[in-house]
Write a protein that holds these residues in place. Structure first.
Motif, mmCIF file in Angstrom:
data_model
loop_
_atom_site.group_PDB
_atom_site.id
_atom_site.type_symbol
_atom_site.label_atom_id
_atom_site.label_comp_id
_atom_site.label_asym_id
_atom_site.label_seq_id
_atom_site.Cartn_x
_atom_site.Cartn_y
_atom_site.Cartn_z
ATOM 1 N N PRO A 3 10.599 -10.959 -0.466
ATOM 2 C CA PRO A 3 11.971 -10.457 -0.604
ATOM 3 C C PRO A 3 11.978 -9.072 -1.244
ATOM 4 O O PRO A 3 11.198 -8.789 -2.147
ATOM 5 C CB PRO A 3 12.629 -11.490 -1.524
ATOM 6 N N ASN A 4 12.870 -8.213 -0.770
ATOM 7 C CA ASN A 4 12.951 -6.840 -1.233
ATOM 8 C C ASN A 4 14.049 -6.717 -2.274
ATOM 9 O O ASN A 4 15.160 -7.183 -2.059
ATOM 10 C CB ASN A 4 13.231 -5.928 -0.032
ATOM 11 N N ALA A 5 13.744 -6.078 -3.395
ATOM 12 C CA ALA A 5 14.702 -5.912 -4.481
ATOM 13 C C ALA A 5 15.164 -4.462 -4.622
ATOM 14 O O ALA A 5 15.715 -4.080 -5.629
ATOM 15 C CB ALA A 5 14.067 -6.379 -5.787
ATOM 16 N N GLY A 6 14.907 -3.631 -3.617
ATOM 17 C CA GLY A 6 15.294 -2.231 -3.691
ATOM 18 C C GLY A 6 15.358 -1.628 -2.307
ATOM 19 O O GLY A 6 15.185 -2.316 -1.306
ATOM 20 N N GLY A 7 15.590 -0.352 -2.253
ATOM 21 C CA GLY A 7 15.726 0.335 -0.982
ATOM 22 C C GLY A 7 14.396 0.698 -0.358
ATOM 23 O O GLY A 7 13.332 0.498 -0.927
ATOM 24 N N SER A 8 14.481 1.219 0.837
ATOM 25 C CA SER A 8 13.307 1.713 1.554
ATOM 26 C C SER A 8 13.542 3.179 1.887
ATOM 27 O O SER A 8 14.642 3.699 1.697
ATOM 28 C CB SER A 8 13.094 0.903 2.835
ATOM 29 N N ILE A 9 12.506 3.844 2.388
ATOM 30 C CA ILE A 9 12.642 5.231 2.809
ATOM 31 C C ILE A 9 11.890 5.406 4.123
ATOM 32 O O ILE A 9 10.825 4.828 4.306
ATOM 33 C CB ILE A 9 12.120 6.221 1.732
ATOM 34 N N ALA A 10 12.485 6.162 5.025
ATOM 35 C CA ALA A 10 11.864 6.433 6.322
ATOM 36 C C ALA A 10 11.524 7.910 6.416
ATOM 37 O O ALA A 10 12.290 8.761 5.961
ATOM 38 C CB ALA A 10 12.797 6.042 7.458
ATOM 39 N N THR A 11 10.377 8.212 6.998
ATOM 40 C CA THR A 11 9.964 9.595 7.192
ATOM 41 C C THR A 11 10.349 10.053 8.598
ATOM 42 O O THR A 11 10.685 9.241 9.455
ATOM 43 C CB THR A 11 8.442 9.750 7.031
ATOM 44 N N GLY A 12 10.263 11.335 8.838
ATOM 45 C CA GLY A 12 10.525 11.880 10.161
ATOM 46 C C GLY A 12 9.526 11.411 11.198
ATOM 47 O O GLY A 12 9.787 11.466 12.389
ATOM 48 N N GLY A 13 8.380 10.910 10.743
ATOM 49 C CA GLY A 13 7.348 10.404 11.631
ATOM 50 C C GLY A 13 7.478 8.916 11.913
ATOM 51 O O GLY A 13 6.524 8.281 12.335
ATOM 52 N N SER A 14 8.640 8.355 11.633
ATOM 53 C CA SER A 14 8.947 6.946 11.917
ATOM 54 C C SER A 14 8.133 5.961 11.091
ATOM 55 O O SER A 14 7.815 4.870 11.546
ATOM 56 C CB SER A 14 8.789 6.645 13.405
ATOM 57 N N VAL A 15 7.789 6.343 9.864
ATOM 58 C CA VAL A 15 7.112 5.424 8.953
ATOM 59 C C VAL A 15 8.119 5.007 7.892
ATOM 60 O O VAL A 15 8.785 5.847 7.281
ATOM 61 C CB VAL A 15 5.872 6.062 8.297
ATOM 62 N N LEU A 16 8.251 3.706 7.689
ATOM 63 C CA LEU A 16 9.171 3.132 6.724
ATOM 64 C C LEU A 16 8.368 2.595 5.543
ATOM 65 O O LEU A 16 7.448 1.799 5.741
ATOM 66 C CB LEU A 16 9.965 2.002 7.378
ATOM 67 N N ALA A 36 9.827 -2.157 -3.482
ATOM 68 C CA ALA A 36 10.428 -3.026 -4.502
ATOM 69 C C ALA A 36 10.440 -4.483 -4.057
ATOM 70 O O ALA A 36 11.473 -5.080 -3.833
ATOM 71 C CB ALA A 36 11.830 -2.551 -4.830
ATOM 72 N N THR A 37 9.260 -5.058 -3.919
ATOM 73 C CA THR A 37 9.133 -6.462 -3.546
ATOM 74 C C THR A 37 8.616 -7.262 -4.728
ATOM 75 O O THR A 37 8.106 -6.701 -5.691
ATOM 76 C CB THR A 37 8.174 -6.645 -2.348
ATOM 77 N N THR A 38 8.726 -8.570 -4.640
ATOM 78 C CA THR A 38 8.321 -9.428 -5.753
ATOM 79 C C THR A 38 6.836 -9.792 -5.724
ATOM 80 O O THR A 38 6.371 -10.521 -6.583
ATOM 81 C CB THR A 38 9.158 -10.715 -5.742
ATOM 82 N N ASP A 39 6.104 -9.280 -4.755
ATOM 83 C CA ASP A 39 4.677 -9.615 -4.653
ATOM 84 C C ASP A 39 3.757 -8.450 -5.032
ATOM 85 O O ASP A 39 2.590 -8.443 -4.699
ATOM 86 C CB ASP A 39 4.334 -10.125 -3.254
ATOM 87 N N ARG A 40 4.300 -7.436 -5.726
ATOM 88 C CA ARG A 40 3.523 -6.284 -6.219
ATOM 89 C C ARG A 40 2.810 -5.519 -5.109
ATOM 90 O O ARG A 40 1.739 -4.963 -5.316
ATOM 91 C CB ARG A 40 2.499 -6.724 -7.270
ATOM 92 N N THR A 41 3.385 -5.452 -3.921
ATOM 93 C CA THR A 41 2.749 -4.765 -2.801
ATOM 94 C C THR A 41 3.641 -3.646 -2.284
ATOM 95 O O THR A 41 4.826 -3.839 -2.047
ATOM 96 C CB THR A 41 2.434 -5.752 -1.665
ATOM 97 N N ILE A 79 9.998 -1.098 -9.029
ATOM 98 C CA ILE A 79 11.384 -1.248 -9.473
ATOM 99 C C ILE A 79 12.276 -0.133 -8.943
ATOM 100 O O ILE A 79 13.365 0.081 -9.454
ATOM 101 C CB ILE A 79 11.461 -1.306 -11.012
ATOM 102 N N ALA A 80 11.833 0.577 -7.919
ATOM 103 C CA ALA A 80 12.601 1.721 -7.436
ATOM 104 C C ALA A 80 12.445 1.901 -5.931
ATOM 105 O O ALA A 80 11.485 1.427 -5.336
ATOM 106 C CB ALA A 80 12.130 2.986 -8.142
ATOM 107 N N THR A 81 13.400 2.608 -5.360
ATOM 108 C CA THR A 81 13.280 3.029 -3.970
ATOM 109 C C THR A 81 12.210 4.115 -3.905
ATOM 110 O O THR A 81 12.201 5.016 -4.750
ATOM 111 C CB THR A 81 14.630 3.578 -3.480
ATOM 112 N N PRO A 82 11.292 4.056 -2.941
ATOM 113 C CA PRO A 82 10.272 5.101 -2.846
ATOM 114 C C PRO A 82 10.887 6.488 -2.609
ATOM 115 O O PRO A 82 12.027 6.600 -2.145
ATOM 116 C CB PRO A 82 9.442 4.682 -1.629
ATOM 117 N N MET A 83 10.129 7.502 -2.912
ATOM 118 C CA MET A 83 10.542 8.883 -2.632
ATOM 119 C C MET A 83 9.415 9.585 -1.901
ATOM 120 O O MET A 83 8.256 9.154 -1.947
ATOM 121 C CB MET A 83 10.881 9.640 -3.908
ATOM 122 N N THR A 84 9.734 10.648 -1.208
ATOM 123 C CA THR A 84 8.718 11.437 -0.517
ATOM 124 C C THR A 84 8.914 12.904 -0.871
ATOM 125 O O THR A 84 10.029 13.340 -1.148
ATOM 126 C CB THR A 84 8.772 11.204 1.010
#
Length: 71
Positions: free
Chosen positions: A5-18, A22-27, A49-54
Motif C-alpha cells: 500500500p502507498n502512503a504518499g504520492g508518486s512522480i513521473a518523468t518525461g521518459g515515462s518512468v513512474l 512511500a510504501t509500508t515495505d521500505r522499498t 515518508i515523502a513524494t519523490p522529487m527529481t
C-alpha cells in the motif's frame, strides 16, 4: 503489481518512468508508466515518508530522491 500500500504520492518523468517511494515495505520502486512493469526496486533503511522529487544535476544527469524516516 505495485508492491505494498502507498502512503504518499508518486512522480513521473518525461521518459515515462513512474517512481513510488512511500510504501509500508521500505522499498523505492520505478515503473514503466505505459506498461506498469517494475523497472527497478531498492530497499530503504526505513519507510519513505515523502513524494519523490527529481532534479537535474550539474553533470546534466537526472536524479530522483525521496525522504525516509529515521526510525
Amino acid at each position: 503489481k505495485t508492491g505494498a500500500p502507498n502512503a504518499g504520492g508518486s512522480i513521473a518523468t518525461g521518459g515515462s518512468v513512474l517512481f513510488v517511494g512511500a510504501t509500508t515495505d521500505r522499498t523505492f520502486r520505478a515503473f514503466d508508466s505505459r506498461t506498469g512493469k517494475e523497472l527497478w526496486a531498492a530497499e530503504l533503511p526505513n519507510n519513505s515518508i515523502a513524494t519523490p522529487m527529481t532534479f537535474q544535476g550539474k553533470d546534466g544527469k537526472q536524479y530522483v530522491a525521496t525522504e525516509f524516516s529515521a526510525g
